[in-house]
Design a protein around this motif. Sequence first.
Motif, PDB file in Angstrom:
ATOM      1  N   SER A 596       0.834  -1.206   0.000  1.00  0.00           N
ATOM      2  CA  SER A 596       0.000   0.000   0.000  1.00  0.00           C
ATOM      3  C   SER A 596       0.863   1.249   0.000  1.00  0.00           C
ATOM      4  N   LEU A 597       0.220   2.380  -0.247  1.00  0.00           N
ATOM      5  CA  LEU A 597       0.875   3.686  -0.235  1.00  0.00           C
ATOM      6  C   LEU A 597       0.318   4.515   0.914  1.00  0.00           C
ATOM      7  N   TRP A 598       1.203   5.160   1.654  1.00  0.00           N
ATOM      8  CA  TRP A 598       0.809   6.066   2.735  1.00  0.00           C
ATOM      9  C   TRP A 598       1.181   7.487   2.309  1.00  0.00           C
ATOM     10  N   GLY A 599       0.214   8.364   2.248  1.00  0.00           N
ATOM     11  CA  GLY A 599       0.498   9.755   1.915  1.00  0.00           C
ATOM     12  C   GLY A 599       0.537  10.624   3.154  1.00  0.00           C
ATOM     13  N   GLY A 600       1.369  11.649   3.109  1.00  0.00           N
ATOM     14  CA  GLY A 600       1.435  12.626   4.189  1.00  0.00           C
ATOM     15  C   GLY A 600       1.496  14.027   3.629  1.00  0.00           C
ATOM     16  N   SER A 601       0.722  14.940   4.225  1.00  0.00           N
ATOM     17  CA  SER A 601       0.745  16.345   3.818  1.00  0.00           C
ATOM     18  C   SER A 601       0.525  17.183   5.065  1.00  0.00           C
ATOM     19  N   SER A 602       1.503  18.021   5.380  1.00  0.00           N
ATOM     20  CA  SER A 602       1.434  18.732   6.656  1.00  0.00           C
ATOM     21  C   SER A 602       0.350  19.798   6.639  1.00  0.00           C
ATOM     22  N   ASN A 603       0.053  20.305   7.834  1.00  0.00           N
ATOM     23  CA  ASN A 603      -1.042  21.270   7.990  1.00  0.00           C
ATOM     24  C   ASN A 603      -0.551  22.715   7.920  1.00  0.00           C
ATOM     25  N   ASN A 604       0.567  22.948   7.243  1.00  0.00           N
ATOM     26  CA  ASN A 604       1.128  24.297   7.176  1.00  0.00           C
ATOM     27  C   ASN A 604       0.814  25.024   5.880  1.00  0.00           C
ATOM     28  N   GLY A 605      -0.115  24.527   5.103  1.00  0.00           N
ATOM     29  CA  GLY A 605      -0.467  25.188   3.847  1.00  0.00           C
ATOM     30  C   GLY A 605      -1.768  24.633   3.311  1.00  0.00           C
ATOM     31  N   GLU A 606      -2.007  24.848   2.036  1.00  0.00           N
ATOM     32  CA  GLU A 606      -3.213  24.325   1.381  1.00  0.00           C
ATOM     33  C   GLU A 606      -2.935  23.012   0.653  1.00  0.00           C
ATOM     34  N   ASP A 607      -1.755  22.441   0.878  1.00  0.00           N
ATOM     35  CA  ASP A 607      -1.360  21.217   0.193  1.00  0.00           C
ATOM     36  C   ASP A 607      -2.349  20.094   0.494  1.00  0.00           C
ATOM     37  N   TYR A 608      -2.467  19.191  -0.478  1.00  0.00           N
ATOM     38  CA  TYR A 608      -3.573  18.244  -0.444  1.00  0.00           C
ATOM     39  C   TYR A 608      -3.175  16.975  -1.200  1.00  0.00           C
ATOM     40  N   GLY A 609      -3.670  15.838  -0.739  1.00  0.00           N
ATOM     41  CA  GLY A 609      -3.380  14.585  -1.410  1.00  0.00           C
ATOM     42  C   GLY A 609      -4.625  13.770  -1.659  1.00  0.00           C
ATOM     43  N   ILE A 610      -4.579  12.982  -2.732  1.00  0.00           N
ATOM     44  CA  ILE A 610      -5.686  12.088  -3.078  1.00  0.00           C
ATOM     45  C   ILE A 610      -5.103  10.720  -3.386  1.00  0.00           C
ATOM     46  N   GLY A 611      -5.596   9.700  -2.720  1.00  0.00           N
ATOM     47  CA  GLY A 611      -5.152   8.338  -2.968  1.00  0.00           C
ATOM     48  C   GLY A 611      -6.311   7.454  -3.369  1.00  0.00           C
TER      49      GLY A 611
END
Length: 612
Positions: A596-611
């Motif tokens: 599997s893939l684990w995504g991480g995106s910190s809460n310091n911006g508008e960055d966003y991930g979709i899995g």
Amino acid sequence: MAITGKPLAATAGAMIFDRGGNAVDAACAMLAATCTMWDVLSWGGETQALIHNPKTGRVIAINALGIAPTGATPEFFKEKGYNFPPEYGPLAAVTPGTPGGICYMLAEYGKLSLKEVLAPAMEMAAGYPIDAQTANSIERGKERIKQWPYSKAVFLPHLGEEREAPEAGEIFVQEDLLATLQKMVDAEQTALKAGKTRKQAIMAAYDRFYTGDIAAEIVRGNREQGGLFTMEDLANWKPIQEEPLKTNYKGIDVYKLREWTQGPVLLQALNMLENFDLKKMGYNSPEYIHTIYQTMNLAFADRDFYYGDPYFNPQSPIKGLLSKAYAKERIKLINPQQNEPRPQPGDPYPFEGKSNPFKTLLSQRDRLLADTAGLQELDNFVPKHDAAGGQLGTLEFDLATSETAESLYNDRLLRGTTTVEAADAEGWVVSITPSGGWLPACIAGRTGIGMSQRMQSFVLDSLINPFNVVAPGKRPRVTLTPSLAMKAGKPYLSFAVQGGDTQDQNLLQFFLNAVEFDMTVQRATEAANINSNQLWLSLGGTQFKDRMPRPGSILLGHDTSQDVVEQLKAMGYAVKLGNRTSGPINAIFIDHEHGSLWGGSSNNGEDYGIGW
């Protein structure tokens, strides 16, 4: 998995996956979308990428950084009163790299057509509801934007009104950019109809951008506004596929781009840190913080003097810099009880079997720093990513709580980019740190293309860095630094962050969070970092005093205990506490145990991930 700096752009990556594209296709679509959304970059900027190719099992590097144009010499800028090239406008621009980078990556390693991959970006160029962050950044920068006629026409639809920029949610239309992208797609489709292969057709779009009518308008628009571009500059530039640099840290191969970026800083730091028992020290203990700070400063001291474009002479002694023996020699300089306020570049040449040709220059440089050490104010440092409501990489800062000069300094330290991370089931993994053409941007003629501001990362005097002196056709040494790690011959981590000179500081600590402290990828992106200022700034300010190192300056998380703070102060640190201690880190962990893939995106911006 698709992660980048804006939710809409991450959605573009997910759409491309849904249409059968691989991680390279998705990454290119996200890059195109973020450029169109002006997510701290534009189409005239630069692209730096690492790609794991599952067909070969190799990690490759993509160098799509533009070059200094004809006439860009130290004498040219010094005659204008600069100590560094300017921050803004047509003279700040290297040639566009991102369009060529997209075309090259897509042609060589993607599956879909340019038309398919650019479709989301073209839809947005035709009109999308602009987000508040970008709209407000335009409004703040409108006085500078008004200096450039083509930028004014695009960014200020309400000229003469109290608010001249678009409002949040207003449909933002970029007709000229749409026309430019359409020309590239038309070139591809015409080539396909003529019987060309997919790869040849994509490169036909490349040729139209760099040698055809698009190039002609970029050059005309640049020169009309005072720039130096020539048609030859664009035609002679090419993206380069390179062998990345790497080091092994406790069985993990960590890959970075070559010394035209600051990426080797992280490798040098890991070479030093593997000689310490970091886990025993404890996460963000005084001993750990001190060790990380001292190690980073030694690596950055080398960066500041030795890194530069490897395709120009002199060439950096990168083999010596990445030597494990050199790392052991460097850590002998660390005083475990006290900060070293003025770390100097080391001498890596003996570790390549050579003698250092720059010893005299280094001694002169040391005297320069000693003579000007009093220029810095050390007691009021607060990085802008902790300013109230601030967003890393923009001009947003709270003047009510910070002195203007200090805010400008912090903006230069942390001026950002965006990041693009993608991975798929086949094993393609992509890490990109693109940038350039951020707001307020100077647009080149009727192309809709915001020009890069990367010239400012050159120096004009070899006393600062003999490897990074500006010259026509040369690439500046940039802060942009994607990362890939391999474990047991398989992709392990893909990670990157926005934030100027803080990037490899943040990425080093993210990596250690995951490897030494067993944090999940999401926890590792959000964990508190430390930030050092004992380095030469790579961005902003045309005078020496704007960019010089600030001895002892350190930012810690706001919840750091008073006991830790006092211990660090006793060691010679000027401590500040902040709510935000890094830019938005985006990362993917490839979990081979579970498939599997684990995504991480910190809460310091508008960055966003979709899995999926």
